[in-house]
Design a protein around this motif. Structure first.
Motif, PDB file in Angstrom:
ATOM      1  N   PRO A  55     128.296  79.563  30.063  1.00 18.35           N
ATOM      2  CA  PRO A  55     127.026  78.941  30.466  1.00 18.35           C
ATOM      3  C   PRO A  55     127.115  77.424  30.581  1.00 18.35           C
ATOM      4  N   GLN A  56     127.910  76.784  29.735  1.00 15.99           N
ATOM      5  CA  GLN A  56     128.061  75.335  29.814  1.00 15.99           C
ATOM      6  C   GLN A  56     128.716  74.926  31.125  1.00 15.99           C
ATOM      7  N   VAL A  57     129.730  75.664  31.532  1.00 15.46           N
ATOM      8  CA  VAL A  57     130.432  75.331  32.781  1.00 15.46           C
ATOM      9  C   VAL A  57     129.515  75.572  33.976  1.00 15.46           C
ATOM     10  N   TYR A  58     128.724  76.653  33.960  1.00 15.20           N
ATOM     11  CA  TYR A  58     127.771  76.886  35.046  1.00 15.20           C
ATOM     12  C   TYR A  58     126.718  75.781  35.093  1.00 15.20           C
ATOM     13  N   HIS A  59     126.291  75.308  33.931  1.00 19.82           N
ATOM     14  CA  HIS A  59     125.350  74.187  33.881  1.00 19.82           C
ATOM     15  C   HIS A  59     125.996  72.934  34.482  1.00 19.82           C
ATOM     16  N   PHE A  60     127.260  72.711  34.154  1.00 18.69           N
ATOM     17  CA  PHE A  60     127.998  71.569  34.715  1.00 18.69           C
ATOM     18  C   PHE A  60     128.064  71.671  36.236  1.00 18.69           C
ATOM     19  N   HIS A  61     128.391  72.861  36.749  1.00 21.40           N
ATOM     20  CA  HIS A  61     128.460  73.041  38.204  1.00 21.40           C
ATOM     21  C   HIS A  61     127.104  72.765  38.849  1.00 21.40           C
ATOM     22  N   HIS A  62     126.042  73.232  38.233  1.00 26.21           N
ATOM     23  CA  HIS A  62     124.702  73.006  38.772  1.00 26.21           C
ATOM     24  C   HIS A  62     124.360  71.513  38.759  1.00 26.21           C
ATOM     25  N   LEU A  63     124.683  70.833  37.673  1.00 25.33           N
ATOM     26  CA  LEU A  63     124.418  69.399  37.569  1.00 25.33           C
ATOM     27  C   LEU A  63     125.190  68.611  38.629  1.00 25.33           C
ATOM     28  N   ILE A  64     126.440  68.986  38.847  1.00 23.96           N
ATOM     29  CA  ILE A  64     127.258  68.314  39.864  1.00 23.96           C
ATOM     30  C   ILE A  64     126.650  68.521  41.256  1.00 23.96           C
ATOM     31  N   GLU A  65     126.183  69.734  41.536  1.00 22.04           N
ATOM     32  CA  GLU A  65     125.551  70.001  42.829  1.00 22.04           C
ATOM     33  C   GLU A  65     124.305  69.146  43.019  1.00 22.04           C
ATOM     34  N   LEU A  66     123.480  69.032  41.981  1.00 19.43           N
ATOM     35  CA  LEU A  66     122.275  68.198  42.085  1.00 19.43           C
ATOM     36  C   LEU A  66     122.621  66.733  42.307  1.00 19.43           C
ATOM     37  N   GLU A  67     123.616  66.234  41.600  1.00 22.94           N
ATOM     38  CA  GLU A  67     124.040  64.844  41.787  1.00 22.94           C
ATOM     39  C   GLU A  67     124.556  64.628  43.208  1.00 22.94           C
ATOM     40  N   ALA A  68     125.323  65.589  43.703  1.00 20.29           N
ATOM     41  CA  ALA A  68     125.893  65.460  45.054  1.00 20.29           C
ATOM     42  C   ALA A  68     124.810  65.494  46.128  1.00 20.29           C
ATOM     43  N   GLU A  69     123.780  66.320  45.930  1.00 20.23           N
ATOM     44  CA  GLU A  69     122.698  66.416  46.919  1.00 20.23           C
ATOM     45  C   GLU A  69     121.908  65.120  47.034  1.00 20.23           C
ATOM     46  N   THR A  70     121.709  64.440  45.918  1.00 17.55           N
ATOM     47  CA  THR A  70     120.888  63.230  45.937  1.00 17.55           C
ATOM     48  C   THR A  70     121.702  61.951  46.109  1.00 17.55           C
ATOM     49  N   ALA A  71     123.011  62.066  46.171  1.00 19.34           N
ATOM     50  CA  ALA A  71     123.864  60.875  46.258  1.00 19.34           C
ATOM     51  C   ALA A  71     124.024  60.403  47.697  1.00 19.34           C
ATOM     52  N   GLU A  72     124.117  59.083  47.843  1.00 14.97           N
ATOM     53  CA  GLU A  72     124.436  58.506  49.155  1.00 14.97           C
ATOM     54  C   GLU A  72     125.930  58.601  49.412  1.00 14.97           C
ATOM     55  N   SER A  73     126.725  58.422  48.360  1.00 12.99           N
ATOM     56  CA  SER A  73     128.174  58.514  48.524  1.00 12.99           C
ATOM     57  C   SER A  73     128.799  59.086  47.257  1.00 12.99           C
ATOM     58  N   ASN A  79     140.643  59.829  37.976  1.00 17.36           N
ATOM     59  CA  ASN A  79     140.183  61.134  37.477  1.00 17.36           C
ATOM     60  C   ASN A  79     138.726  61.076  36.979  1.00 17.36           C
ATOM     61  N   GLN A  80     137.934  60.215  37.622  1.00 18.70           N
ATOM     62  CA  GLN A  80     136.505  60.138  37.352  1.00 18.70           C
ATOM     63  C   GLN A  80     135.751  60.296  38.656  1.00 18.70           C
ATOM     64  N   LEU A  81     134.591  60.913  38.578  1.00 26.79           N
ATOM     65  CA  LEU A  81     133.774  61.178  39.760  1.00 26.79           C
ATOM     66  C   LEU A  81     132.587  60.223  39.751  1.00 26.79           C
ATOM     67  N   TYR A  82     132.355  59.542  40.882  1.00 23.53           N
ATOM     68  CA  TYR A  82     131.278  58.562  40.978  1.00 23.53           C
ATOM     69  C   TYR A  82     130.293  58.984  42.061  1.00 23.53           C
ATOM     70  N   PHE A  83     129.007  58.961  41.712  1.00 22.70           N
ATOM     71  CA  PHE A  83     127.933  59.220  42.664  1.00 22.70           C
ATOM     72  C   PHE A  83     127.085  57.962  42.760  1.00 22.70           C
ATOM     73  N   ILE A  84     126.919  57.435  43.956  1.00 24.12           N
ATOM     74  CA  ILE A  84     126.002  56.319  44.174  1.00 24.12           C
ATOM     75  C   ILE A  84     124.704  56.940  44.689  1.00 24.12           C
ATOM     76  N   GLN A  85     123.651  56.841  43.870  1.00 26.55           N
ATOM     77  CA  GLN A  85     122.374  57.465  44.205  1.00 26.55           C
ATOM     78  C   GLN A  85     121.568  56.592  45.159  1.00 26.55           C
ATOM     79  N   THR A  86     120.536  57.168  45.764  1.00 28.84           N
ATOM     80  CA  THR A  86     119.682  56.427  46.699  1.00 28.84           C
ATOM     81  C   THR A  86     118.913  55.314  45.993  1.00 28.84           C
ATOM     82  N   THR A  87     118.739  55.432  44.688  1.00 29.97           N
ATOM     83  CA  THR A  87     118.048  54.399  43.904  1.00 29.97           C
ATOM     84  C   THR A  87     118.973  53.241  43.542  1.00 29.97           C
ATOM     85  N   GLY A  88     120.265  53.371  43.871  1.00 27.40           N
ATOM     86  CA  GLY A  88     121.231  52.336  43.554  1.00 27.40           C
ATOM     87  C   GLY A  88     121.972  52.576  42.244  1.00 27.40           C
ATOM     88  N   GLU A  89     121.577  53.612  41.513  1.00 25.71           N
ATOM     89  CA  GLU A  89     122.263  53.920  40.255  1.00 25.71           C
ATOM     90  C   GLU A  89     123.643  54.492  40.525  1.00 25.71           C
TER      91      GLU A  89
END
Length: 149
Positions: A55-73, A79-89
C-alpha cells in the motif's frame, strides 16, 4: 401404593417441539458461516502483514502521478526527481536512509515510503523510469512521460 408419576426432565423430548430441529440447524449454519467469514478475514489480514510495503508503494505511485499532472516541468538530477509546479514551488522526491521523501522548496521533509533497499531514477528521452526495491525483496517500476515532447 406408591404414586409413580413421571416428572418431566430437562433432557426429555416432548411431542410439542415440532420444527425445533430445523431452527437449530439454521442457527448452527449461520454461526458456522459467520465463523468461516471471520476466519477468512483474519487470514487476509495475516497475509497483508507480510506485504506491508505494497500500500505504501501504491500511495507513492499515486502521489508521483499527482505531482506530474500539476507540474510545469519534470527533471532528474543525482537520482532525485524534481517537479516545478505552476505556483513556482519546487517539489523534490529523493531517497535517504531507506526512505523515499518529498520536500517542497527545500523546507521540511515528508516521508512517503519506508523500508526501501534500492531507489533508482532513469532519465530517458521520452519518459522517466522510477525503480523501487523494498527490503522484503519486492520490485516496482513506475513510468512518467515527460511533458512538452
Amino acid at each position: 401404593m406408591l404414586n409413580n408419576k413421571k416428572q418431566p426432565h430437562a433432557y426429555m423430548v416432548s411431542k410439542n417441539e415440532k420444527g425445533y430441529l430445523i431452527f437449530e440447524v439454521m442457527f448452527s449454519t449461520i454461526c458456522l458461516s459467520m465463523m468461516l467469514i471471520w476466519l477468512g478475514q483474519i487470514l487476509i489480514l495475516w497475509h497483508q502483514n507480510e506485504n506491508d510495503s505494497l500500500p505504501q508503494v501504491y500511495h507513492f505511485h499515486h502521489l508521483i502521478e499527482l505531482e506530474a499532472e500539476t507540474a510545469e516541468s519534470i527533471s532528474v538530477q543525482h537520482n532525485q526527481l524534481y517537479f516545478i509546479q505552476t505556483t513556482g514551488e519546487r517539489v523534490t522526491i529523493s531517497y535517504h536512509n531507506y526512505k523515499i521523501r518529498r520536500q517542497v522548496d527545500s523546507k521540511g521533509q515528508e516521508e512517503i515510503v519506508r523500508d526501501i533497499s534500492d531507489f533508482e531514477i532513469i532519465d530517458r528521452k521520452f519518459d522517466i523510469v522510477i525503480r523501487i526495491k523494498t527490503q522484503s525483496g519486492e520490485a516496482f517500476e513506475k513510468y512518467l512521460f515527460k511533458k512538452g515532447l
